[in-house]
Enzyme design. Sequence first.
Site, PDB file in Angstrom:
ATOM      1  N   CYS A  45       0.844  -1.198   0.000  1.00  0.00           N
ATOM      2  CA  CYS A  45       0.000   0.000   0.000  1.00  0.00           C
ATOM      3  C   CYS A  45       0.884   1.255   0.000  1.00  0.00           C
ATOM      4  O   CYS A  45       2.002   1.244   0.502  1.00  0.00           O
ATOM      5  CB  CYS A  45      -0.901   0.004   1.229  1.00  0.00           C
ATOM      6  SG  CYS A  45      -2.067   1.396   1.255  1.00  0.00           S
ATOM      7  N   ASP A  47       0.450   3.755   1.781  1.00  0.00           N
ATOM      8  CA  ASP A  47       0.393   4.363   3.120  1.00  0.00           C
ATOM      9  C   ASP A  47       1.793   4.787   3.596  1.00  0.00           C
ATOM     10  O   ASP A  47       2.746   3.996   3.550  1.00  0.00           O
ATOM     11  CB  ASP A  47      -0.209   3.352   4.103  1.00  0.00           C
ATOM     12  CG  ASP A  47      -0.586   4.001   5.423  1.00  0.00           C
ATOM     13  OD1 ASP A  47      -1.774   4.055   5.734  1.00  0.00           O
ATOM     14  OD2 ASP A  47       0.338   4.436   6.156  1.00  0.00           O
ATOM     15  N   ARG A  49       3.056   5.095   6.350  1.00  0.00           N
ATOM     16  CA  ARG A  49       3.599   4.464   7.561  1.00  0.00           C
ATOM     17  C   ARG A  49       4.173   3.079   7.312  1.00  0.00           C
ATOM     18  O   ARG A  49       4.703   2.450   8.230  1.00  0.00           O
ATOM     19  CB  ARG A  49       2.498   4.388   8.625  1.00  0.00           C
ATOM     20  CG  ARG A  49       1.969   5.741   9.033  1.00  0.00           C
ATOM     21  CD  ARG A  49       0.643   5.625   9.751  1.00  0.00           C
ATOM     22  NE  ARG A  49      -0.409   5.143   8.865  1.00  0.00           N
ATOM     23  CZ  ARG A  49      -1.680   4.975   9.224  1.00  0.00           C
ATOM     24  NH1 ARG A  49      -2.040   5.225  10.461  1.00  0.00           N
ATOM     25  NH2 ARG A  49      -2.581   4.543   8.358  1.00  0.00           N
ATOM     26  N   HIS A 101      -1.871  -3.953   5.143  1.00  0.00           N
ATOM     27  CA  HIS A 101      -1.619  -3.507   6.519  1.00  0.00           C
ATOM     28  C   HIS A 101      -2.944  -3.230   7.211  1.00  0.00           C
ATOM     29  O   HIS A 101      -3.893  -2.742   6.586  1.00  0.00           O
ATOM     30  CB  HIS A 101      -0.734  -2.244   6.536  1.00  0.00           C
ATOM     31  CG  HIS A 101      -1.391  -1.037   5.959  1.00  0.00           C
ATOM     32  ND1 HIS A 101      -1.992  -0.074   6.740  1.00  0.00           N
ATOM     33  CD2 HIS A 101      -1.570  -0.642   4.681  1.00  0.00           C
ATOM     34  CE1 HIS A 101      -2.492   0.862   5.946  1.00  0.00           C
ATOM     35  NE2 HIS A 101      -2.267   0.539   4.697  1.00  0.00           N
ATOM     36  N   CYS A 104      -5.962  -0.017   6.979  1.00  0.00           N
ATOM     37  CA  CYS A 104      -5.797   0.481   5.602  1.00  0.00           C
ATOM     38  C   CYS A 104      -7.024   1.310   5.188  1.00  0.00           C
ATOM     39  O   CYS A 104      -8.131   0.779   5.052  1.00  0.00           O
ATOM     40  CB  CYS A 104      -5.612  -0.684   4.638  1.00  0.00           C
ATOM     41  SG  CYS A 104      -5.324  -0.133   2.942  1.00  0.00           S
TER      42      CYS A 104
HETATM   43 ZN   LIG Z   1      -3.369   1.139   3.042  1.00  0.00          ZN
END
Ligand SMILES: [Zn+2]
Length: 214
Positions: A45, A47, A49, A101, A104
């Site tokens: 992803c 993302d 993090r 993750h 999400c």
């Molecule tokens: Zn995600």
Amino acid sequence: MPQNNEIEVLLENNRRWVTEVTREDPDFFARTASQQAPKYLWIGCSDSRVIPNQITGLPPGQLLVHRNIANVVMETDPNCMSVIDFAVRILEVRHIIVCGHYGCAGVHTAMSGTTMDPLNEWLDGIRTLWGHHEEDLLEDGTQAAQDRMTELNVGKQMLSLCRTPSVEDAWLNRKSLRVHGWIYGLKDGVLQNLYPDIGSISERTRAESESPSF
Ligand SMILES: [Zn+2]
């Protein structure tokens, strides 16, 4: 912080990083620039993090990375398909990791209904998956349903990956290539293996028969 400073700080950080790396390993950039020979492709992803090299402890040159919202593998997406083909056919990676993750936002958005295009269209496959499982998963509450959907999405994308011509051709040509489905915990930093890995067409067929909704 003024806008210019917000961006300047990144360039300053970069200069500091170059100095530190060169001091610790004077050949680092010469070595890295000369070639890449990664054994692994990471599909994860976007993302901010979830940082693939950091959480797997791999230095530059060892992990080819493709990221998009909710780690989707879609055969109609030329970006993802190009990365997979380059990884498998040219770099001959030996492992592809599909990593979701918990927490999400992409998966949660697909579960909560429609949003605006282009994201709406992007999440369509996850929304369909949610439609298959919504009734069962909601029995345990929203949080549990979100976590389970994130896991199911990894399984779905794993199988999509295993159906791509690049991966099929590798298996038909008896190349060693295994597909893995992992999930990352934002709260503890731990990666977990969710499903048996898949390394051949017969193993894919078995996985498909065990998870018909994928
Ligand atoms: Zn995600």
